[in-house]
Structure formats: C-alpha cells, structure tokens
Design a protein around this motif. Structure first.
Motif, short mmCIF file in Angstrom:
data_model
loop_
_atom_site.label_atom_id
_atom_site.label_comp_id
_atom_site.label_asym_id
_atom_site.label_seq_id
_atom_site.Cartn_x
_atom_site.Cartn_y
_atom_site.Cartn_z
N MET A 88 -4.34 17.61 2.43
CA MET A 88 -3.92 18.10 1.15
C MET A 88 -2.54 17.71 0.72
SD MET A 88 -3.84 21.79 -0.39
CE MET A 88 -5.65 22.18 -0.92
N LEU A 89 -1.84 17.74 1.77
CA LEU A 89 -0.52 17.48 1.56
C LEU A 89 0.08 15.86 1.74
CD1 LEU A 89 1.53 20.57 2.70
CD2 LEU A 89 1.26 19.72 0.36
N LYS A 90 -0.83 14.97 1.41
CA LYS A 90 -1.00 13.75 1.63
C LYS A 90 -1.55 12.69 0.61
CE LYS A 90 -2.53 10.94 5.65
NZ LYS A 90 -3.12 9.96 5.19
N SER A 91 -0.85 11.69 0.18
CA SER A 91 -1.58 10.65 -0.47
C SER A 91 -1.57 9.55 0.35
CB SER A 91 -0.76 10.71 -1.60
OG SER A 91 0.32 9.62 -1.19
N ASN A 92 -2.03 8.20 -0.26
CA ASN A 92 -2.09 7.29 0.41
C ASN A 92 -0.87 6.51 0.61
OD1 ASN A 92 -2.07 6.24 -2.20
ND2 ASN A 92 -4.12 5.84 -2.30
N ARG A 93 0.28 6.93 0.15
CA ARG A 93 1.52 6.31 0.61
C ARG A 93 2.69 7.41 1.04
NH1 ARG A 93 4.68 3.77 -4.56
NH2 ARG A 93 4.25 5.51 -6.07
N ILE A 94 2.29 8.78 0.84
CA ILE A 94 3.59 9.71 1.30
C ILE A 94 2.85 10.99 1.87
CG2 ILE A 94 5.22 9.22 -0.52
CD1 ILE A 94 4.28 11.75 -1.91
N HIS A 154 -1.46 0.36 -3.55
CA HIS A 154 -0.46 0.70 -4.34
C HIS A 154 1.03 0.71 -3.84
CE1 HIS A 154 1.00 1.98 -8.08
NE2 HIS A 154 1.54 3.18 -7.57
N GLY A 155 1.14 -0.34 -2.92
CA GLY A 155 2.63 -0.30 -2.40
C GLY A 155 3.22 0.74 -1.55
N ALA A 156 2.62 0.83 -0.27
CA ALA A 156 3.04 1.98 0.67
C ALA A 156 4.56 2.05 0.53
CB ALA A 156 2.41 1.90 1.84
N ALA A 157 5.10 3.17 0.39
CA ALA A 157 6.54 3.67 0.59
C ALA A 157 7.10 3.14 1.93
CB ALA A 157 6.87 5.22 0.58
N ALA A 174 -5.69 14.73 -12.78
CA ALA A 174 -7.13 14.40 -12.14
C ALA A 174 -6.95 12.88 -11.75
CB ALA A 174 -7.87 14.73 -13.39
N THR A 175 -6.33 11.96 -12.79
CA THR A 175 -6.44 10.73 -12.43
C THR A 175 -5.76 10.42 -11.15
OG1 THR A 175 -6.26 10.58 -14.89
CG2 THR A 175 -6.18 8.28 -13.67
N MET A 176 -4.43 10.93 -11.08
CA MET A 176 -3.51 10.76 -10.19
C MET A 176 -3.94 11.25 -8.79
SD MET A 176 0.54 11.16 -10.67
CE MET A 176 0.59 10.65 -9.21
N LEU A 177 -4.69 12.37 -8.65
CA LEU A 177 -5.16 12.83 -7.42
C LEU A 177 -6.31 11.97 -6.89
CD1 LEU A 177 -5.02 16.69 -7.73
CD2 LEU A 177 -3.52 15.32 -6.31
N ALA A 178 -7.26 11.38 -7.87
CA ALA A 178 -8.39 10.54 -7.56
C ALA A 178 -7.73 9.27 -7.06
CB ALA A 178 -9.14 10.02 -8.83
N ARG A 179 -6.73 8.87 -7.46
CA ARG A 179 -6.15 7.46 -7.21
C ARG A 179 -5.41 7.69 -5.85
NH1 ARG A 179 -1.14 5.33 -7.54
NH2 ARG A 179 -0.18 6.99 -9.18
N MET A 180 -4.38 8.75 -5.77
CA MET A 180 -3.69 8.95 -4.59
C MET A 180 -4.48 9.25 -3.19
SD MET A 180 -0.98 11.67 -6.09
CE MET A 180 -0.78 12.35 -4.68
N HIS A 181 -5.66 9.91 -3.49
CA HIS A 181 -6.50 10.11 -2.05
C HIS A 181 -7.19 8.86 -1.85
CE1 HIS A 181 -4.50 13.80 -1.76
NE2 HIS A 181 -5.12 14.36 -2.88
N ASP A 182 -7.47 7.81 -2.98
CA ASP A 182 -8.41 6.84 -2.61
C ASP A 182 -7.64 5.66 -1.50
OD1 ASP A 182 -10.03 4.66 -2.65
OD2 ASP A 182 -9.86 4.17 -4.85
N ALA A 228 2.17 16.15 -7.77
CA ALA A 228 0.90 16.13 -7.86
C ALA A 228 0.32 16.86 -6.55
CB ALA A 228 -0.04 14.81 -8.07
N LEU A 229 1.04 16.61 -5.55
CA LEU A 229 0.53 17.42 -4.12
C LEU A 229 1.19 18.78 -4.11
CD1 LEU A 229 1.49 14.46 -1.42
CD2 LEU A 229 -0.93 15.23 -2.23
N ILE A 230 2.45 18.94 -4.75
CA ILE A 230 2.80 20.16 -4.78
C ILE A 230 1.97 21.09 -5.64
CG2 ILE A 230 4.79 21.71 -5.81
CD1 ILE A 230 5.57 20.72 -2.93
N LEU A 231 1.46 20.53 -6.88
CA LEU A 231 0.70 21.37 -7.88
C LEU A 231 -0.62 21.84 -6.84
CD1 LEU A 231 1.19 19.54 -11.15
CD2 LEU A 231 1.79 22.01 -10.58
#
Ligand SMILES: CC(C)(COP(=O)(O)OP(=O)(O)OC[C@H]1O[C@@H](n2cnc3c(N)ncnc32)[C@H](O)[C@@H]1OP(=O)(O)O)[C@@H](O)C(=O)NCCC(=O)NCCS
Length: 199
Positions: A1-7, A195-198, A182-190, A108-111
C-alpha cells in the motif's frame, strides 16, 4: 500500500536523521514551513525518540525502491475519535528530483493509506498561500479549500496567510474510482510501467 513502482514510504530510521536535518535547513524547503530552527543532532535524536512513543503522529521517509531516503512526509494530529488527521512535512530533498511527479505519487499513497487503512473520515492540511505549486497539487487530487488563516505565520519579516485544504472519505472514494487518483494509483502499482525509477 505504501509503495509505487518507484517510491516507498517507510519508517524513519535513526540513520536518516542527518539527511532530514539537512533538508530542513534548505531555504527552498523552509521558506514553505512555519518555522526554521537550527537543530542539533541531540535535539533531533530527542525528537525521534519522542515521536516513536506518540501515537498521534506517523512520520515517514520517502525512499527509492532500494530504501535510500529521498524525502519525508507525515500524518499528525491523528484524532481517532473524530477520525481526522493533518498531513504535511512534505519534502523531496534533492531539488533535481522535484517537479518529476514524485510529489503527486507521495500524495496518492498518503491518501490511500489515510482512507483505506487508517480509516480516517477527514484529512486536512495547511499550506502557505504563496506555495501555489502545492495548493495546485492538492486541488488536483480533490482537496477542497475550507478557509484562509490570516497572518498565520511570520515569514521573511512579514505575516503570511495559510490556506486549509481538506478531503472527506466520501470525496476520496469518488476520486478513487473516477478521479485523477484512480488513474494514478493504477499506473503507480502497474509493475510494467518503468516511468523512470527515482535514483
Ligand atoms: C512539494 C514537493 C514535495 C512536490 O513534489 P514534486 O515532485 O516537485 O511535485 P510534482 O512533480 O508531483 O508536481 C505536482 C504538481 O505541482 C504543480 N506544479 C508544478 N510546478 C508548479 C508551478 N511552478 N506552479 C504551480 N503549480 C506547479 C502541478 O500541478 C503538478 O501536477 P502535475 O502532475 O499535474 O504537473 C517538492 O516540490 C518539494 O519538496 N518542495 C519543497 C518543500 C515544500 O514546498 N514542501 C511543501 C510544504 S507544504
């Protein structure tokens, strides 16, 4: 939950403290905070120990996927009876890493964490009015303006207004299904999105 594909948002470790102190001493950061205080390593350690015992605060490090700290964010004034909390202390430490969408990912992650895990009814924040970037960021996620706090902070020799922005859980769940979130969370967890990892 507290993770995307770059942070990732993870707990603060004692070893992160010097880096956090250096970020807090950056004029580009503290110009948007209510206060700037030179802080000794002893004071920082005291703050770190105190917040570990304080269930009304969640202080997090933003890291890249290897765990290297790149920023901070916090949820505080957690009021479990009224199911509300404030969030802020949002920093991306390296100026070169700003304006690349990481701030939006943190938001998005905080929300998601606030409404889907902490079960908050309301999440709010205070932002100095001159911080147009952050106000625009929050509004794009659906935060609504609740009011202006006049002369709320004394900054660079004059008083500055702050704005209160807030989101209710009902508004969050609309955003979660059809808004930018909605768009962001779908993209972030895909995991297929590179998308340029930090760094
Ligand atoms: C605030 C901060 C964490 C934002 O992170 P970021 O990675 O730079 O932000 P993003 O790249 O995700 O941009 C977020 C939004 O800001 C807005 N934005 C960016 N530059 C802007 C500008 N110059 N003016 C107005 N809005 C701007 C855009 O709406 C953008 O959304 P977009 O995705 O639609 O483009 C980061 O800039 C930072 O650490 N700043 C210094 C500390 C600070 O101000 N903290 C907040 C205290 S309240």
């Amino acid at each position: 939950m507290l993770k995307s594909n770059r942070i990732k948002l993870r707990a603060i470790e004692e070893g992160d403290l010097p880096l956090i102190a250096s970020w807090r001493s950056d004029p580009q950061v503290y110009e948007y905070f209510y206060e700037f205080l030179p802080i000794s390593s002893r004071q920082q350690k005291n703050w770190f120990e105190k917040q570990l015992q304080d269930s009304s605060e969640i202080n997090l490090v933003v890291s890249n996927l290897s765990g290297i700290a790149i920023g901070t964010v916090s949820i505080y004034h957690i009021d479990r009876r009224n199911r509300k909390a404030e969030w802020g202390r949002l920093i991306i430490g390296d100026p070169a890493a700003r304006s690349g969408g990481i701030g939006a990912e943190i938001e998005a992650l905080i929300l998601q964490y606030s409404f889907e895990h902490l079960n908050l009814h309301k999440l709010y924040c205070e932002v100095l009015v001159e911080n147009e970037k952050v106000i625009s960021l929050h509004k794009k996620f659906g935060f609504r303006e609740e009011g202006i706090l006049r002369d709320h902070a004394f900054k660079a020799g004059k008083y500055a207004d702050a704005i209160i922005l807030a989101m209710l859980d009902s508004e969050y769940f609309v955003q979660r299904t059809e808004g930018r979130l909605a768009t962001m969370l779908a993209r972030m967890h895909d995991s297929s999105d590179s998308h340029g990892a930090a760094q």
